[in-house]
Design an enzyme around this catalytic site. Structure first.
Site, PDB file in Angstrom:
ATOM      1  N   GLY A 223       0.302   9.497  -6.193  1.00  0.00           N
ATOM      2  CA  GLY A 223       0.261   8.541  -7.380  1.00  0.00           C
ATOM      3  C   GLY A 223       1.836   8.295  -7.343  1.00  0.00           C
ATOM      4  O   GLY A 223       2.799   7.214  -6.601  1.00  0.00           O
ATOM      5  N   SER A 224       1.886   9.200  -8.555  1.00  0.00           N
ATOM      6  CA  SER A 224       2.979   8.501  -9.490  1.00  0.00           C
ATOM      7  C   SER A 224       4.145   9.135  -8.631  1.00  0.00           C
ATOM      8  O   SER A 224       5.052   8.635  -8.403  1.00  0.00           O
ATOM      9  CB  SER A 224       3.063   9.333 -10.617  1.00  0.00           C
ATOM     10  OG  SER A 224       1.951   8.973 -11.212  1.00  0.00           O
TER      11      SER A 224
ATOM     12  N   ASP B 197      13.282  -1.725  -8.331  1.00  0.00           N
ATOM     13  CA  ASP B 197      13.959  -2.661  -9.522  1.00  0.00           C
ATOM     14  C   ASP B 197      14.176  -4.641 -10.041  1.00  0.00           C
ATOM     15  O   ASP B 197      14.675  -4.928 -10.216  1.00  0.00           O
ATOM     16  CB  ASP B 197      15.476  -3.027  -8.518  1.00  0.00           C
ATOM     17  CG  ASP B 197      16.003  -1.542  -9.207  1.00  0.00           C
ATOM     18  OD1 ASP B 197      15.367  -0.858  -9.159  1.00  0.00           O
ATOM     19  OD2 ASP B 197      17.066  -1.440  -8.135  1.00  0.00           O
TER      20      ASP B 197
ATOM     21  N   ARG C  48       9.396  -4.299 -10.998  1.00  0.00           N
ATOM     22  CA  ARG C  48       9.166  -4.407 -11.809  1.00  0.00           C
ATOM     23  C   ARG C  48       9.540  -4.768 -13.634  1.00  0.00           C
ATOM     24  O   ARG C  48       8.731  -4.818 -14.148  1.00  0.00           O
ATOM     25  CB  ARG C  48       9.436  -2.838 -12.474  1.00  0.00           C
ATOM     26  CG  ARG C  48       9.227  -1.398 -11.662  1.00  0.00           C
ATOM     27  CD  ARG C  48       9.844   0.010 -11.813  1.00  0.00           C
ATOM     28  NE  ARG C  48       8.434   0.823 -11.413  1.00  0.00           N
ATOM     29  CZ  ARG C  48       9.345   2.077 -10.900  1.00  0.00           C
ATOM     30  NH1 ARG C  48      10.910   2.234 -10.951  1.00  0.00           N
ATOM     31  NH2 ARG C  48       8.262   2.643 -10.379  1.00  0.00           N
TER      32      ARG C  48
ATOM     33  N   ALA D 218       1.107  -1.148  -0.094  1.00  0.00           N
ATOM     34  CA  ALA D 218      -0.208   0.107  -0.423  1.00  0.00           C
ATOM     35  C   ALA D 218       0.614   1.467  -0.208  1.00  0.00           C
ATOM     36  O   ALA D 218       1.630   1.630   1.207  1.00  0.00           O
ATOM     37  CB  ALA D 218      -1.057  -0.033   0.939  1.00  0.00           C
TER      38      ALA D 218
ATOM     39  N   PRO E 122      -4.612   8.956  -2.293  1.00  0.00           N
ATOM     40  CA  PRO E 122      -5.307  10.257  -3.015  1.00  0.00           C
ATOM     41  C   PRO E 122      -4.950  11.579  -3.506  1.00  0.00           C
ATOM     42  O   PRO E 122      -4.574  11.727  -4.434  1.00  0.00           O
ATOM     43  CB  PRO E 122      -6.502  11.397  -2.633  1.00  0.00           C
ATOM     44  CG  PRO E 122      -6.785   9.447  -1.202  1.00  0.00           C
ATOM     45  CD  PRO E 122      -5.535   9.612  -0.548  1.00  0.00           C
TER      46      PRO E 122
ATOM     47  N   GLU F  95       2.733  -0.387 -10.717  1.00  0.00           N
ATOM     48  CA  GLU F  95       4.722  -0.046 -10.156  1.00  0.00           C
ATOM     49  C   GLU F  95       5.193   0.823 -11.137  1.00  0.00           C
ATOM     50  O   GLU F  95       6.309   0.599 -11.329  1.00  0.00           O
ATOM     51  CB  GLU F  95       4.788  -1.774 -11.495  1.00  0.00           C
ATOM     52  CG  GLU F  95       4.134  -2.786  -9.250  1.00  0.00           C
ATOM     53  CD  GLU F  95       5.074  -2.501  -7.986  1.00  0.00           C
ATOM     54  OE1 GLU F  95       4.769  -2.159  -7.521  1.00  0.00           O
ATOM     55  OE2 GLU F  95       6.496  -2.869  -8.626  1.00  0.00           O
TER      56      GLU F  95
ATOM     57  N   THR G 191      -3.918  -3.775  -4.184  1.00  0.00           N
ATOM     58  CA  THR G 191      -4.214  -4.506  -4.702  1.00  0.00           C
ATOM     59  C   THR G 191      -4.224  -6.030  -3.752  1.00  0.00           C
ATOM     60  O   THR G 191      -3.354  -6.189  -3.365  1.00  0.00           O
ATOM     61  CB  THR G 191      -2.959  -5.187  -6.216  1.00  0.00           C
ATOM     62  OG1 THR G 191      -3.136  -4.675  -6.953  1.00  0.00           O
ATOM     63  CG2 THR G 191      -3.501  -6.305  -6.446  1.00  0.00           C
TER      64      THR G 191
HETATM   65  C1  LIG Z   1      -6.326  -2.023 -10.872  1.00  0.00           C
HETATM   66  C2  LIG Z   1      -5.145  -1.227  -9.944  1.00  0.00           C
HETATM   67  C3  LIG Z   1      -3.878  -1.683  -8.371  1.00  0.00           C
HETATM   68  C4  LIG Z   1      -3.784  -1.044  -8.032  1.00  0.00           C
HETATM   69  N1  LIG Z   1      -2.249  -1.975  -6.783  1.00  0.00           N
HETATM   70  C5  LIG Z   1      -1.355  -0.939  -6.678  1.00  0.00           C
HETATM   71  C6  LIG Z   1      -1.163  -1.369  -5.165  1.00  0.00           C
HETATM   72  O1  LIG Z   1      -0.564  -2.617  -5.594  1.00  0.00           O
HETATM   73  N2  LIG Z   1      -0.578  -0.938  -4.459  1.00  0.00           N
HETATM   74  C7  LIG Z   1       0.064   0.211  -4.656  1.00  0.00           C
HETATM   75  O2  LIG Z   1       0.036   1.553  -3.577  1.00  0.00           O
HETATM   76  N3  LIG Z   1      -1.305   1.049  -5.901  1.00  0.00           N
HETATM   77  C8  LIG Z   1      -1.638   0.715  -6.654  1.00  0.00           C
HETATM   78  N4  LIG Z   1      -2.288   0.913  -7.595  1.00  0.00           N
HETATM   79  C9  LIG Z   1      -2.196   2.532  -7.819  1.00  0.00           C
HETATM   80  C10 LIG Z   1      -1.147   2.564  -9.263  1.00  0.00           C
HETATM   81  O3  LIG Z   1       0.364   2.459  -8.883  1.00  0.00           O
HETATM   82  C11 LIG Z   1      -1.357   3.910  -9.357  1.00  0.00           C
HETATM   83  O4  LIG Z   1      -2.219   4.794  -9.733  1.00  0.00           O
HETATM   84  C12 LIG Z   1       0.156   4.974 -10.579  1.00  0.00           C
HETATM   85  O5  LIG Z   1       1.025   4.544  -9.919  1.00  0.00           O
HETATM   86  C13 LIG Z   1      -0.002   6.264 -10.910  1.00  0.00           C
HETATM   87  O6  LIG Z   1      -1.161   7.115  -9.497  1.00  0.00           O
HETATM   88  P1  LIG Z   1      -1.963   7.284 -10.432  1.00  0.00           P
HETATM   89  O7  LIG Z   1      -3.391   6.600 -10.105  1.00  0.00           O
HETATM   90  O8  LIG Z   1      -2.517   9.044  -8.507  1.00  0.00           O
HETATM   91  O9  LIG Z   1      -2.243   9.026 -11.691  1.00  0.00           O
HETATM   92  P2  LIG Z   1      -1.422   9.780 -11.282  1.00  0.00           P
HETATM   93  O10 LIG Z   1       0.225   9.964 -10.642  1.00  0.00           O
HETATM   94  O11 LIG Z   1      -1.722  10.910 -10.465  1.00  0.00           O
HETATM   95  O12 LIG Z   1      -0.897  10.613 -12.956  1.00  0.00           O
HETATM   96  C14 LIG Z   1      -1.488  10.019 -13.796  1.00  0.00           C
HETATM   97  C15 LIG Z   1      -1.549  10.937 -15.043  1.00  0.00           C
HETATM   98  O13 LIG Z   1      -0.314  11.977 -15.221  1.00  0.00           O
HETATM   99  C16 LIG Z   1       0.684  11.120 -15.187  1.00  0.00           C
HETATM  100  N5  LIG Z   1       2.217  11.729 -14.527  1.00  0.00           N
HETATM  101  C17 LIG Z   1       2.251  11.787 -13.661  1.00  0.00           C
HETATM  102  N6  LIG Z   1       3.547  12.698 -13.113  1.00  0.00           N
HETATM  103  C18 LIG Z   1       4.517  12.562 -14.098  1.00  0.00           C
HETATM  104  C19 LIG Z   1       5.242  13.103 -14.246  1.00  0.00           C
HETATM  105  N7  LIG Z   1       6.071  13.827 -14.035  1.00  0.00           N
HETATM  106  N8  LIG Z   1       5.652  13.215 -15.572  1.00  0.00           N
HETATM  107  C20 LIG Z   1       4.792  13.160 -16.451  1.00  0.00           C
HETATM  108  N9  LIG Z   1       3.765  11.642 -16.779  1.00  0.00           N
HETATM  109  C21 LIG Z   1       3.533  12.108 -15.353  1.00  0.00           C
HETATM  110  C22 LIG Z   1       0.551   8.989 -15.313  1.00  0.00           C
HETATM  111  O14 LIG Z   1       1.527   9.035 -16.019  1.00  0.00           O
HETATM  112  C23 LIG Z   1      -0.575   9.450 -15.487  1.00  0.00           C
HETATM  113  O15 LIG Z   1      -0.896   9.176 -16.991  1.00  0.00           O
HETATM  114  C24 LIG Z   1      -2.675   0.626  -7.938  1.00  0.00           C
HETATM  115  C25 LIG Z   1      -3.676   1.167  -9.446  1.00  0.00           C
HETATM  116  C26 LIG Z   1      -4.704   0.219 -10.324  1.00  0.00           C
HETATM  117  C27 LIG Z   1      -5.937   1.238 -11.421  1.00  0.00           C
END
Ligand SMILES: Cc1cc2nc3c(=O)[nH]c(=O)nc-3n(C[C@H](O)[C@H](O)[C@H](O)COP(=O)(O)OP(=O)(O)OC[C@H]3O[C@@H](n4cnc5c(N)ncnc54)[C@H](O)[C@@H]3O)c2cc1C
Length: 414
Positions: free
Chosen positions: A152-153, A265, A268, A145, A149, A391, A179
């Site tokens: 994310g990235s 590492d 991925r 986890a 909210p 990931e 997940t």
């Molecule tokens: C089905 C599912 C399972 C998941 N499982 C897990 C899990 O087990 N554990 C966990 O912790 N998370 C999990 N996640 C979360 C997942 O890792 C995130 O959704 C992902 O990291 C993207 O974060 P976000 O959704 O907040 O999008 P954001 O970070 O808000 O990004 C939105 C868009 O902007 C782009 N973006 C963001 N920053 C940049 C940048 N600097 N330069 C260019 N483009 C950028 C992204 O690539 C994306 O296209 C899961 C998500 C899903 C949908």
């Protein structure tokens, strides 16, 4: 040293067992649990017991995310490697996991993600846990986890806090998109010891799923991988013994994110392998449907002298092969204790994109057959998309690759 591209002999049994599971258990249940989202695939329980048995006997060679060693922690054949020629080629638990997961995802990505005890959280535990923690948490089903909210990235932006209180840490915050969050036994939660101190203060904590401070908010409804549960939680004064912190409790600004990031590492390349598996399923089924339609694929003929469908198929296969090679390289480097962050991100970027691309192009090539529910192609196209998101998204992997190639820090290239 050149990489031998044959499947290592010692993993041949593992690959054929994984293929059998994919054929006999995953494929027949694919559609059922795609339709019945949120119901637990009970067929997997029997399988988990069999896998435990095989793990105990060593027959699986450390396959599955749970078997992935941290860089430098791979003991699957490390004992002999220490005394042996340092240039000797090693295929350890990273390669075993990659080959096994790829094969299982040829069967079904969603079912693989909900296999008991295969959670990616175990990779985090294996990468940084001490001996005592390995004993306590090893072999358990562990989710991961990180996402929140507002984070994310940019995982450095997490707001979940961990405060030391006596012999416990007290966690507070919100975690989304976890997940296996509902079905796992453990959840590895990222939290900060001190928001003021940035990345270096982010640590991971192992929380038992039945901890009363961990409150399930809801399960997500999703485009694909519907057999896999995706949970959102609140952590409210969630107390964990201080021994549940993975790695060092000290905040070391120089080390920054290195500890927690190290996990990626290893994981991925595995997610890249999942994309390779589902894309291969698409290619194989498309080839059969093309052949049934009388379209011949001739590898000896130049593209312009065969049908458009055949030449598109060959182009997809070569793209797939490039993704597969990058992925094998990244896992091989992890097993051979070579820093592989760049290659892990390259593999994830290439395979994530190729998986989605190949799946959708196969749907298109097969026309109405590809789009309808009579075939699994439409499902595979939905399932493949997540492998280019979690990931680290496609864009984030490219950013990491660019930083590494240009020698820029994360502050210099955002
Ligand atoms: C089905 C599912 C399972 C998941 N499982 C897990 C899990 O087990 N554990 C966990 O912790 N998370 C999990 N996640 C979360 C997942 O890792 C995130 O959704 C992902 O990291 C993207 O974060 P976000 O959704 O907040 O999008 P954001 O970070 O808000 O990004 C939105 C868009 O902007 C782009 N973006 C963001 N920053 C940049 C940048 N600097 N330069 C260019 N483009 C950028 C992204 O690539 C994306 O296209 C899961 C998500 C899903 C949908």
């Amino acid at each position: 040293m050149p990489i031998n591209l044959e499947t290592p002999k010692k993993f041949a049994g593992l690959v054929s067992q994984a293929h059998m599971v994919a054929t006999e258990v995953f494929r027949p249940n694919s559609r059922k649990y795609d339709d019945a989202e949120h119901s637990y695939p009970k067929e997997l329980d029997m399988l988990a017991a069999a896998i435990d048995g095989m793990n105990e006997s060593g027959a699986l060679g450390g396959a599955g995310a749970g078997g992935v060693g941290g860089n430098g922690n791979d003991n699957s054949n490390g004992a002999s490697a220490k005394q042996a020629d340092p240039n000797a080629n090693r295929n350890g638990s990273n390669m075993a996991s990659l080959l096994g997961l790829t094969e299982l995802c040829w069967g079904d990505v969603g079912l693989l993600l909900t296999m008991p005890r295969q959670g990616l959280g175990q990779a985090a535990i294996a990468a940084v846990a001490d001996e005592e923690q390995l004993k306590r948490f090893g072999g358990k089903w562990a989710a991961m986890a990180i996402t929140e909210p507002e984070a994310g990235s940019d995982s450095a932006a997490i707001r979940t806090t961990a405060r030391l209180d006596g012999d416990d840490y007290v966690l507070n915050g919100e975690k989304i998109f976890v997940t296996s969050g509902d079905r796992a036994e453990l959840i590895v939660v990222w939290a900060t010891l001190d928001r003021e101190q940035g990345r270096a203060a982010i640590k991971s904590f192992v929380v038992e799923r039945d901890n009363p401070g961990l409150k399930l908010d809801r399960l997500e409804h999703k485009l694909g991988i519907r057999a896999s549960d995706t949970a959102n939680f609140r952590l409210e004064d969630c107390r964990v013994p201080k021994e549940s912190l993975l790695g060092s409790p000290d905040i070391e600004p120089k080390r920054g994110f290195a500890g927690v990031m190290q996990t990626f590492d290893n994981t991925r390349p595995l997610v890249a392998g999942m994309a390779i598996g589902v894309a291969r399923a698409c290619l194989e089924r498309t080839r059969e449907l093309l052949e049934e339609a009388g379209i011949e694929i001739d590898y000896d003929a130049p593209p312009h002298s065969q049908s458009a469908a055949a030449s598109e198929f060959i182009a997809m296969e070569s793209d797939w092969e490039a993704a597969r090679l990058l992925t094998l390289q990244a896992a091989w480097m992890a097993d051979n204790r070579k820093p592989n962050s760049l290659q892990a991100s390259m593999a994830k970027a290439k395979a994530g994109r190729t998986g989605t691309d190949v799946a959708l192009r196969c749907v298109a090539l097969c026309g109405s057959l590809g789009y309808g529910e009579g075939e699994l192609l439409e499902k595979w196209a939905r399932d493949a998309k997540i492998l280019d998101l979690f990931e680290g998204t496609q864009q984030i992997q490219l950013l990491i690759v660019a930083r590494a190639l240009l020698g820029k820090t994360s502050a210099e290239l955002k």
